[in-house]
Design a protein around this motif. Structure first.
Motif, PDB file in Angstrom:
ATOM      1  N   ASP A   1       0.826  -1.217   0.000  1.00 23.87           N
ATOM      2  CA  ASP A   1       0.000   0.000   0.000  1.00 23.87           C
ATOM      3  C   ASP A   1       0.863   1.271   0.000  1.00 23.87           C
ATOM      4  O   ASP A   1       0.366   2.367  -0.277  1.00 23.87           O
ATOM      5  CB  ASP A   1      -0.958   0.016   1.215  1.00 23.87           C
ATOM      6  CG  ASP A   1      -0.263  -0.062   2.572  1.00 23.87           C
ATOM      7  OD1 ASP A   1       0.973  -0.178   2.608  1.00 23.87           O
ATOM      8  OD2 ASP A   1      -0.974   0.002   3.599  1.00 23.87           O
TER       9      ASP A   1
ATOM     10  N   TYR B   1      12.222   3.048  -0.729  1.00 20.99           N
ATOM     11  CA  TYR B   1      11.576   1.727  -0.752  1.00 20.99           C
ATOM     12  C   TYR B   1      10.287   1.761  -1.564  1.00 20.99           C
ATOM     13  O   TYR B   1      10.104   0.983  -2.501  1.00 20.99           O
ATOM     14  CB  TYR B   1      11.277   1.255   0.682  1.00 20.99           C
ATOM     15  CG  TYR B   1      10.263   0.129   0.737  1.00 20.99           C
ATOM     16  CD1 TYR B   1      10.569  -1.132   0.249  1.00 20.99           C
ATOM     17  CD2 TYR B   1       8.968   0.326   1.242  1.00 20.99           C
ATOM     18  CE1 TYR B   1       9.636  -2.174   0.264  1.00 20.99           C
ATOM     19  CE2 TYR B   1       8.035  -0.705   1.279  1.00 20.99           C
ATOM     20  CZ  TYR B   1       8.382  -1.949   0.786  1.00 20.99           C
ATOM     21  OH  TYR B   1       7.449  -2.967   0.786  1.00 20.99           O
TER      22      TYR B   1
ATOM     23  N   ARG C   1      11.352   9.356  11.593  1.00 17.39           N
ATOM     24  CA  ARG C   1      11.851   8.840  10.314  1.00 17.39           C
ATOM     25  C   ARG C   1      11.740   9.955   9.266  1.00 17.39           C
ATOM     26  O   ARG C   1      10.700  10.650   9.224  1.00 17.39           O
ATOM     27  CB  ARG C   1      10.980   7.645   9.929  1.00 17.39           C
ATOM     28  CG  ARG C   1      11.200   7.111   8.541  1.00 17.39           C
ATOM     29  CD  ARG C   1      10.195   5.997   8.224  1.00 17.39           C
ATOM     30  NE  ARG C   1      10.563   4.714   8.799  1.00 17.39           N
ATOM     31  CZ  ARG C   1       9.783   3.634   8.757  1.00 17.39           C
ATOM     32  NH1 ARG C   1       8.601   3.677   8.167  1.00 17.39           N
ATOM     33  NH2 ARG C   1      10.189   2.494   9.295  1.00 17.39           N
TER      34      ARG C   1
ATOM     35  N   HIS D   1       8.452  10.467   6.909  1.00 16.76           N
ATOM     36  CA  HIS D   1       7.563   9.464   7.533  1.00 16.76           C
ATOM     37  C   HIS D   1       6.100   9.582   7.076  1.00 16.76           C
ATOM     38  O   HIS D   1       5.439  10.585   7.344  1.00 16.76           O
ATOM     39  CB  HIS D   1       7.647   9.676   9.050  1.00 16.76           C
ATOM     40  CG  HIS D   1       7.166   8.513   9.856  1.00 16.76           C
ATOM     41  ND1 HIS D   1       7.269   8.464  11.222  1.00 16.76           N
ATOM     42  CD2 HIS D   1       6.579   7.349   9.492  1.00 16.76           C
ATOM     43  CE1 HIS D   1       6.770   7.332  11.671  1.00 16.76           C
ATOM     44  NE2 HIS D   1       6.330   6.632  10.627  1.00 16.76           N
TER      45      HIS D   1
ATOM     46  N   TYR E   1      20.100   3.210  15.980  1.00 17.03           N
ATOM     47  CA  TYR E   1      19.524   3.756  17.203  1.00 17.03           C
ATOM     48  C   TYR E   1      20.577   4.226  18.207  1.00 17.03           C
ATOM     49  O   TYR E   1      20.220   4.821  19.217  1.00 17.03           O
ATOM     50  CB  TYR E   1      18.625   2.712  17.889  1.00 17.03           C
ATOM     51  CG  TYR E   1      17.434   2.298  17.060  1.00 17.03           C
ATOM     52  CD1 TYR E   1      16.333   3.148  16.908  1.00 17.03           C
ATOM     53  CD2 TYR E   1      17.398   1.060  16.424  1.00 17.03           C
ATOM     54  CE1 TYR E   1      15.234   2.760  16.157  1.00 17.03           C
ATOM     55  CE2 TYR E   1      16.302   0.670  15.658  1.00 17.03           C
ATOM     56  CZ  TYR E   1      15.221   1.524  15.534  1.00 17.03           C
ATOM     57  OH  TYR E   1      14.138   1.137  14.794  1.00 17.03           O
TER      58      TYR E   1
HETATM   59  O1  DAU Z   1       2.415  -0.863   4.555  1.00 15.71           O
HETATM   60  C1  DAU Z   1       3.143  -1.962   4.114  1.00 15.71           C
HETATM   61  C2  DAU Z   1       4.590  -1.807   4.507  1.00 15.71           C
HETATM   62  O2  DAU Z   1       4.658  -2.013   5.906  1.00 15.71           O
HETATM   63  C3  DAU Z   1       5.521  -2.763   3.775  1.00 15.71           C
HETATM   64  O3  DAU Z   1       5.505  -2.455   2.407  1.00 15.71           O
HETATM   65  C4  DAU Z   1       6.949  -2.681   4.323  1.00 15.71           C
HETATM   66  O4  DAU Z   1       7.766  -3.665   3.705  1.00 15.71           O
HETATM   67  C5  DAU Z   1       6.894  -2.928   5.805  1.00 15.71           C
HETATM   68  O5  DAU Z   1       8.197  -2.805   6.358  1.00 15.71           O
HETATM   69  C6  DAU Z   1       5.941  -1.953   6.485  1.00 15.71           C
HETATM   70  O6  DAU Z   1       6.460  -0.587   6.416  1.00 15.71           O
HETATM   71  P1  DAU Z   1       6.361   0.417   7.663  1.00 15.71           P
HETATM   72  O7  DAU Z   1       7.391   1.462   7.491  1.00 15.71           O
HETATM   73  O8  DAU Z   1       4.959   0.823   7.901  1.00 15.71           O
HETATM   74  O9  DAU Z   1       6.753  -0.630   8.838  1.00 15.71           O
HETATM   75  P2  DAU Z   1       7.715  -0.507  10.117  1.00 15.71           P
HETATM   76  O10 DAU Z   1       7.476  -1.729  10.941  1.00 15.71           O
HETATM   77  O11 DAU Z   1       9.110  -0.166   9.746  1.00 15.71           O
HETATM   78  O12 DAU Z   1       7.104   0.750  10.885  1.00 15.71           O
HETATM   79  C7  DAU Z   1       5.742   0.765  11.293  1.00 15.71           C
HETATM   80  C8  DAU Z   1       5.494   2.115  11.959  1.00 15.71           C
HETATM   81  O13 DAU Z   1       6.231   2.152  13.197  1.00 15.71           O
HETATM   82  C9  DAU Z   1       5.993   3.312  11.153  1.00 15.71           C
HETATM   83  O14 DAU Z   1       5.104   4.389  11.341  1.00 15.71           O
HETATM   84  C10 DAU Z   1       7.345   3.642  11.766  1.00 15.71           C
HETATM   85  C11 DAU Z   1       7.161   3.232  13.220  1.00 15.71           C
HETATM   86  N1  DAU Z   1       8.392   2.754  13.897  1.00 15.71           N
HETATM   87  C12 DAU Z   1       9.116   1.783  13.311  1.00 15.71           C
HETATM   88  C13 DAU Z   1      10.270   1.303  13.897  1.00 15.71           C
HETATM   89  C14 DAU Z   1      11.106   0.232  13.241  1.00 15.71           C
HETATM   90  C15 DAU Z   1       8.741   3.279  15.135  1.00 15.71           C
HETATM   91  O15 DAU Z   1       8.053   4.169  15.684  1.00 15.71           O
HETATM   92  N2  DAU Z   1       9.884   2.810  15.733  1.00 15.71           N
HETATM   93  C16 DAU Z   1      10.677   1.858  15.165  1.00 15.71           C
HETATM   94  O16 DAU Z   1      11.733   1.486  15.752  1.00 15.71           O
END
Ligand code: DAU
Ligand code: NAD
Length: 343
Positions: A129, A156, A279, A282, A339
């Motif tokens: 998405d 990405y 991020r 973001h 981090y």
């Molecule tokens: O929406 C689908 C996508 O979901 C996929 O295409 C990606 O491959 C997958 O990694 C995922 O992307 P996100 O960036 O949404 O997922 P992530 O788990 O990295 O982060 C989820 C949310 O949490 C995002 O708003 C960033 C936040 N986050 C993430 C990390 C790693 C934090 O607040 N702290 C963190 O340490």
């Protein structure tokens, strides 16, 4: 009876691994050939339970290796290819965009060329998405549909959108029989602990700080991974050629609420939460409109978030060696780099 051969790329990763298990459990007349380069995100321990299954073959191969991919097609003559292989982590794409273009765009092109050269009944692209960009927090009435314009934010998502456009171009120009699914955030077993949910579980269990980006109010639309696997299975069975299907279960949550829920499930204090620098670029909110896959294919998610998150937490508690091998290995260096000065 001759078995249908499906090449699953990226099957040693999170969703690909769950898909391999789903397909082998459900069908006895499919042979699954998993092609995976075993990057930092690929883990053979995920496939260990099926390694000896006669309907399964694992091949270590990079999807950008054209001659290797052609050789595999010559040997296997697959009927179907499902492409999960990708660099998948947004934060890594901000650090190092090049490998995202190489694997996600150029690797996809190699696979499409192989399908053209050797023939295929179906090429399925597992997309995201994130190709639609993001939605504002103050417009809960807005959702991504299949006709929402592509409007990417990160290297990405730009590389995933590039791949989608190539897939659709190979359909229109070369009549390749393709389908695409664009799914929201998945969670569940075998999720690499660099992503939000498994990272927070692993850190909480170790009483380490939980790094929440920005104000923690960003919204993601969470789907249990098995529901995504069923959606892809259904698209392979009944999806219309040349079509895109959005996959999501109307389960929007603020990051901070997920983090609090995990802490509660593990009996850990909220004082572990640390708000850190946001991020870059973001995305604020993702929200899928799944009306098309529901009305055309009858797909609906089966796992409610309250149950899925409990199952997931339990899985991480029951399978500590799987993720502990990861967090003590190469990922430990990455974690320090990402981090180190934030926590
Ligand atoms: O929406 C689908 C996508 O979901 C996929 O295409 C990606 O491959 C997958 O990694 C995922 O992307 P996100 O960036 O949404 O997922 P992530 O788990 O990295 O982060 C989820 C949310 O949490 C995002 O708003 C960033 C936040 N986050 C993430 C990390 C790693 C934090 O607040 N702290 C963190 O340490
Ligand atoms: P992941 O990072 O867990 O797994 C990716 C797999 O691809 C790994 O096994 C890795 O070794 C392999 N791989 C990477 N580069 C390769 C290459 N050049 N050649 C061969 N194999 C290679 O990813 P994931 O979260 O399971 O995501 C799988 C797919 O689903 C991706 O295409 C991703 O864009 C998409 N997607 C993910 C989510 C999500 O929430 N995780 C949601 C929607 C779509």
């Amino acid at each position: 009876m001759t078995k249908k051969t499906i090449i699953v790329t990226g099957g040693a990763g999170f969703i690909g691994g769950n898909f391999v298990h789903h397909m082998l459990k459900k069908y006895s007349d499919y042979r699954i050939v998993c092609l995976d380069a075993l990057t930092y995100a690929g883990n053979l321990e995920t496939l260990e339970p099926v390694m000896k299954n006669p309907n399964f073959r694992f091949v270590k191969l990079d999807i950008t290796d054209r001659s290797g991919v052609y050789k595999l097609f010559e040997e296997e003559r697959p009927e179907v290819l499902v492409n999960f292989a990708a660099e998948s982590h947004v934060d890594r794409s901000i650090e190092n965009p090049g490998v995202f273009v190489s694997t996600n765009v150029m690797g996809t092109q190699v696979l499409l060329d192989a399908c053209r050269k050797f023939g295929i009944l179906r090429y399925h692209q597992v997309s995201t998405d994130e190709v639609y960009g993001d939605l504002p927090l103050d417009r809960p009435d807005l959702f991504f549909t299949e006709t929402t314009p592509l409007h990417t934010s990160s290297p990405y998502s730009a590389s995933k959108a590039g791949a989608d456009l190539l897939v659709l171009a190979y359909h229109r120009t070369f009549k390749l029989p393709v389908t695409i699914s664009r799914c929201s955030n998945n969670y569940g077993p075998y999720h690499f602990p660099e992503k939000l949910i498994p990272l927070m579980i692993a850190n909480a269990l170790a009483d380490k700080p939980l790094p929440v980006y920005g104000d923690g109010m960003n919204v993601r639309d969470w789907l249990y991974v098995e529901d995504h696997c069923r959606a892809i299975d259904l698209i392979l069975e009944k999806g219309r050629i040349g079509e895109v299907y959005n996959v999501g279960g109307h389960n929007e949550m603020h990051n901070i609420d997920i983090v609090k829920l995990i802490l509660k499930a593990l009996g850990k204090p909220e004082s572990l939460i640390h708000f850190v620098k946001d991020r870059a670029g973001h995305d604020r909110r993702y929200a899928i409109d799944p009306a098309k896959i529901h009305s055309e294919l009858g797909w609906l998610p089966e796992t409610k978030f309250a149950d899925g998150i409990q199952k997931t937490v339990k899985w991480y508690l029951d399978n500590k060696p799987w993720w502990e091998h990861i967090v003590t290995g190469e990922y430990a260096d990455y974690y320090k780099k990402m981090y180190g000065d934030k926590l």
